[in-house]
Design a protein around this motif. Sequence first.
Motif, PDB file in Angstrom:
ATOM      1  N   ARG A  46       0.995  -1.323  -0.218  1.00 51.19           N
ATOM      2  CA  ARG A  46       0.358   0.294  -0.317  1.00 51.19           C
ATOM      3  C   ARG A  46       1.157   0.846  -0.215  1.00 51.19           C
ATOM      4  O   ARG A  46       2.194   0.992   0.486  1.00 51.19           O
ATOM      5  CB  ARG A  46      -1.207  -0.126   0.476  1.00 51.19           C
ATOM      6  N   MET A  47       0.291   2.175  -0.883  1.00 54.28           N
ATOM      7  CA  MET A  47       1.245   3.479  -0.370  1.00 54.28           C
ATOM      8  C   MET A  47      -0.022   4.855  -0.463  1.00 54.28           C
ATOM      9  O   MET A  47      -1.233   4.323  -1.468  1.00 54.28           O
ATOM     10  CB  MET A  47       2.125   3.525  -1.333  1.00 54.28           C
ATOM     11  N   ASP A  48      -0.079   6.105  -0.498  1.00 50.31           N
ATOM     12  CA  ASP A  48      -0.792   7.141  -0.497  1.00 50.31           C
ATOM     13  C   ASP A  48      -0.555   7.004  -2.094  1.00 50.31           C
ATOM     14  O   ASP A  48       0.606   7.612  -2.466  1.00 50.31           O
ATOM     15  CB  ASP A  48      -0.276   8.458   0.202  1.00 50.31           C
ATOM     16  N   SER A  49      -1.471   8.129  -2.341  1.00 49.17           N
ATOM     17  CA  SER A  49      -2.074   8.601  -4.443  1.00 49.17           C
ATOM     18  C   SER A  49      -0.294   9.515  -4.077  1.00 49.17           C
ATOM     19  O   SER A  49       0.139   9.929  -5.470  1.00 49.17           O
ATOM     20  CB  SER A  49      -2.935   9.007  -4.485  1.00 49.17           C
ATOM     21  N   GLY A  76       7.496  -3.064   7.034  1.00 50.99           N
ATOM     22  CA  GLY A  76       7.356  -1.375   6.222  1.00 50.99           C
ATOM     23  C   GLY A  76       9.001  -0.903   6.130  1.00 50.99           C
ATOM     24  O   GLY A  76       9.883  -2.091   6.028  1.00 50.99           O
ATOM     25  N   SER A  77       8.759   0.083   6.095  1.00 57.72           N
ATOM     26  CA  SER A  77      10.503   0.623   5.997  1.00 57.72           C
ATOM     27  C   SER A  77      10.570   1.981   6.101  1.00 57.72           C
ATOM     28  O   SER A  77       9.328   2.695   6.595  1.00 57.72           O
ATOM     29  CB  SER A  77      10.912   0.565   3.886  1.00 57.72           C
ATOM     30  N   HIS A 109       3.215   3.983   7.388  1.00 58.13           N
ATOM     31  CA  HIS A 109       2.011   3.291   7.423  1.00 58.13           C
ATOM     32  C   HIS A 109       2.054   2.723   5.108  1.00 58.13           C
ATOM     33  O   HIS A 109       1.816   2.001   5.327  1.00 58.13           O
ATOM     34  CB  HIS A 109       0.557   3.255   7.898  1.00 58.13           C
ATOM     35  N   PRO A 110       1.936   3.783   4.685  1.00 52.73           N
ATOM     36  CA  PRO A 110       2.653   3.889   3.344  1.00 52.73           C
ATOM     37  C   PRO A 110       3.925   2.950   2.675  1.00 52.73           C
ATOM     38  O   PRO A 110       3.185   2.489   1.511  1.00 52.73           O
ATOM     39  CB  PRO A 110       2.375   5.506   2.933  1.00 52.73           C
TER      40      PRO A 110
END
Length: 186
Positions: A46-49, A76-77, A109-110
Amino acid sequence: YEQVLKLVVVRMGIDEHCVVRNSTNLGIAQSLNKLLELSSSKYVFRMDSDDIMHPMRVELQLDYFSQLSDNVAVLGSNITTSLNYQTRHPEEVTKDLLLSSPGFWVVNHPTVCFRGDIIRKLKYPVADPKFPEDILCWYHILDHGYRIKNIPQCLLYYREHAGNNNKNLIKPSAVELVDLYNSLKL
């Protein structure tokens, strides 16, 4: 983003990918649950647009995941922000660390890659939208005996702007987090 995703899909021989875009902001939890219903992928990214992922992010996270035990549910990273700040999160997230961290910020989170079978089984907990949904998810995962890890590299460029939702979220105490989690009867 879609060009990078298609490149990764071709390079890694992945034949399934799913991009979910909502016409309105449903929040992290509902959006991820929607994605999990649509996809049967072993791994869910997942990631934000409005963010930019490192071109090798998917490949690096999949390679890293392949070296981990099956009870690691989240990888995550670190990130670099548009203000040139770099996060430095711990390699392993524990319940004690989560509950003692200021603002519970232990995973970006992204940058998350979920192990699909585990997250589909647990579901992503949905709570008050003013509450940081990712914190509740991390606690839920750890409470079920799964592990959360972070890659030390920065694999995402995170845009900070006035529209970021995390500015108005309620930052609960550790006791409030555990009480909310227990009230959801997950």
